[in-house]
Design an enzyme around this catalytic site. Structure first.
Site, PDB file in Angstrom:
ATOM      1  N   SER A  65       0.740  -1.293  -0.042  1.00  0.00           N
ATOM      2  CA  SER A  65       0.111  -0.065   0.129  1.00  0.00           C
ATOM      3  C   SER A  65       0.926   1.196   0.035  1.00  0.00           C
ATOM      4  CB  SER A  65      -0.932  -0.204   1.287  1.00  0.00           C
ATOM      5  OG  SER A  65      -1.832  -1.123   1.124  1.00  0.00           O
ATOM      6  N   HIS A  66       0.144   2.319  -0.439  1.00  0.00           N
ATOM      7  CA  HIS A  66       1.026   3.700  -0.571  1.00  0.00           C
ATOM      8  C   HIS A  66       1.758   3.942   0.911  1.00  0.00           C
ATOM      9  CE1 HIS A  66      -1.075   4.060  -4.224  1.00  0.00           C
ATOM     10  NE2 HIS A  66      -1.965   4.516  -3.609  1.00  0.00           N
ATOM     11  N   PRO A  67       1.296   4.082   2.048  1.00  0.00           N
ATOM     12  CA  PRO A  67       2.226   4.229   3.109  1.00  0.00           C
ATOM     13  C   PRO A  67       3.106   3.370   3.350  1.00  0.00           C
ATOM     14  CG  PRO A  67       0.050   3.396   4.150  1.00  0.00           C
ATOM     15  CD  PRO A  67      -0.023   3.573   2.424  1.00  0.00           C
TER      16      PRO A  67
ATOM     17  N   ASP B 156      -4.312   4.754  -8.787  1.00  0.00           N
ATOM     18  CA  ASP B 156      -3.786   3.499  -8.452  1.00  0.00           C
ATOM     19  C   ASP B 156      -3.299   2.684  -9.486  1.00  0.00           C
ATOM     20  OD1 ASP B 156      -3.550   3.996  -5.727  1.00  0.00           O
ATOM     21  OD2 ASP B 156      -5.496   3.224  -5.199  1.00  0.00           O
TER      22      ASP B 156
END
Lengths: 117, 342
Positions: A65-67, B156
């Site tokens: 995920s992004h984080p 995304d």
């Protein structure tokens, strides 16, 4: 130290610091250097906070995920999938967390302000 | 060949939390115009008979981007209900382009190798700056801000068009080179306001000592063993191809991207359902612009595509199990499998 929550450790390192629960970009002015960013899931409006933070904890998310990705690039610890972190952790709580094991400990230490990684 | 690709992509998808996609999920979007997209790809196949496949692959540029697009096409082939023989033919054609872009580990199991040994030697003869904690942190922040800008520009799912991590390349003595390439940061035809951005892209060349790097089929899915900040031995930054090592310039660029990433996110998340679908359709075609144009095909979505998405809610055709999803995605992606999401 008391273990209060466990999530998925996705960026290694141990950090101790003050919790700042962020519900949106409007919380930005209250975020201080080295605060621990606790949020449901980071989004692009939180980039200035991510840059200032000493660690990131999110309610949801996975290894990619992004984080998780950006924490590894910035070399700061990160835990995702820490269910209800934004409810269990409160603004101003002093915690220590391990970005490898995913363990989050609450500490009651007036001399906490000695951070290490 | 395709079996290994499917395995690699299942591995990449397997680590994802599917609940995190914003502002939309392709799983809800692509099935709306799957038949129309496959028709466009078939048109490309037909027109490609008149061009060199090597030249055509160069129009894609980015191996990670092509892997993602192949994955999406494999999904579309299933949701569109295309017959097995035709599925195999289309998938193998796209895969043949990927083979021309990737020099090693074509399927991206743990790396994204695009350079030859001599190309790396040439890069390493260029000027590199000595690494430091300050530089490592700043480059990490620059990566973070530009990464989030790309997220807002391309969502995304088309992120690979804006970011490609390349490597690792073994330099000996426990040293590796990793290249982090940001491109297409000012897609004026997609987002008009980006015409005023100061650059269209930048590249960070990082030489790490005692740090291991890997990525999966999606090159932004990076993993490090060791400390990439302390382990940064030297670095080189090029902005639009020009060497720029002044940390002050990089700080200004980082501040610009921090601001723009928030603004871009506000912009894309403010679109209503119909506008978001139209913009994302435009996006999917835009990232193939050079490719389509090389074949003599106008890049803009055609009327059939726009009609296919109009007034439709997000699709709910994909229903992976909550746990142990790998088998589900393997069956969806594998063109040989008679498994159709429903």
């Amino acid at each position: 130290m008391q273990l209060i929550l466990t999530g998925l450790g996705v960026s290694q390192g141990i950090v101790k610091g003050k919790v700042k629960v962020i519900n949106g970009k409007d919380d930005h002015p209250h975020f201080e250097e080295d605060d621990i960013l606790v949020t449901h899931l980071t989004d692009p409006t939180m980039v200035p906070m991510m840059s200032k933070s000493s660690g990131i904890i999110c309610n949801i998310g996975g290894l990619t995920s992004h984080p998780s990705i950006v924490s590894r690039e910035m070399g700061i610890p990160c835990i995702v999938s820490a269910d209800k972190a934004t409810t269990i952790l409160k603004d101003g709580d002093i915690i220590q967390f391990d970005g490898k094991t995913g363990e989050i400990h609450k500490i009651d230490d007036k001399n906490w302000n000695m951070r290490w990684k | 060949m395709l079996t290994k690709f499917v395995e690699s992509y299942v591995q990449a998808i397997g680590d994802m939390d599917m609940t995190t996609f914003e502002p939309l999920s392709l799983f809800g979007f692509h099935p709306m115009f799957d038949k129309e997209w496959i028709a466009r790809i078939e048109k490309c196949m037909e027109y490609s008979k008149h061009v060199s496949m090597d030249d055509l692959a160069k129009k894609i540029k980015n191996a990670s981007h092509l892997r993602a697009q192949l994955c999406f096409i494999l999904m579309d082939l299933k949701t569109a209900g295309i017959a097995p023989e035709k599925r195999k033919k289309i998938a193998e054609w796209v895969y043949s382009l990927l083979e021309k872009l990737a020099k090693k580990d074509v399927n991206g199991f743990k790396s994204n190798i695009k350079h030859t040994h001599s190309e790396i030697e040439k890069i390493m003869k260029k000027k590199f700056e000595k690494g430091s904690i300050e530089a490592g942190k700043l480059l990490g922040r620059l990566y973070t801000s530009a990464y989030h800008l790309v997220n807002g520009l391309y969502t995304d799912f088309y992120t690979d068009w804006g970011i490609e991590n390349i490597g690792p390349y073994d330099l000996g003595d426990g040293r590796i080179l990793v290249i982090k390439k940001f491109a297409n940061l000012n897609p004026k035809l997609l987002w008009a306001h980006t015409k005023d951005f100061p650059c269209s892209g930048f590249t960070i060349y990082s030489v790490y000592k005692d740090v291991k790097f890997s990525c999966d089929a999606i090159s932004v899915h990076t993993q490090y063993e060791g400390d990439p900040i302390k382990g940064l031995e030297s670095f080189r930054v090029e902005i639009d191809g020009k060497e720029t090592h002044q940390l002050g310039v990089l700080k200004v660029l980082n501040e610009f991207f921090e601001k723009k990433s928030a603004e871009q996110w506000d912009l894309i998340t403010s679109l209503d359902h119909e506008e978001l679908k139209k913009k994302t359709l435009l996006m999917r075609c835009f990232i193939f612009k050079d490719f389509f144009e090389h074949l003599g095909i106008h890049w803009i979505p055609n009327k059939e595509m726009f009609d296919a998405i109009k007034d439709k809610p997000w699709s709910t055709i994909y229903n992976p199990p909550k746990k142990d999803q790998n088998e589900y995605w393997r069956n969806v992606l594998d063109p040989k499998e008679e498994f159709y999401p429903s």
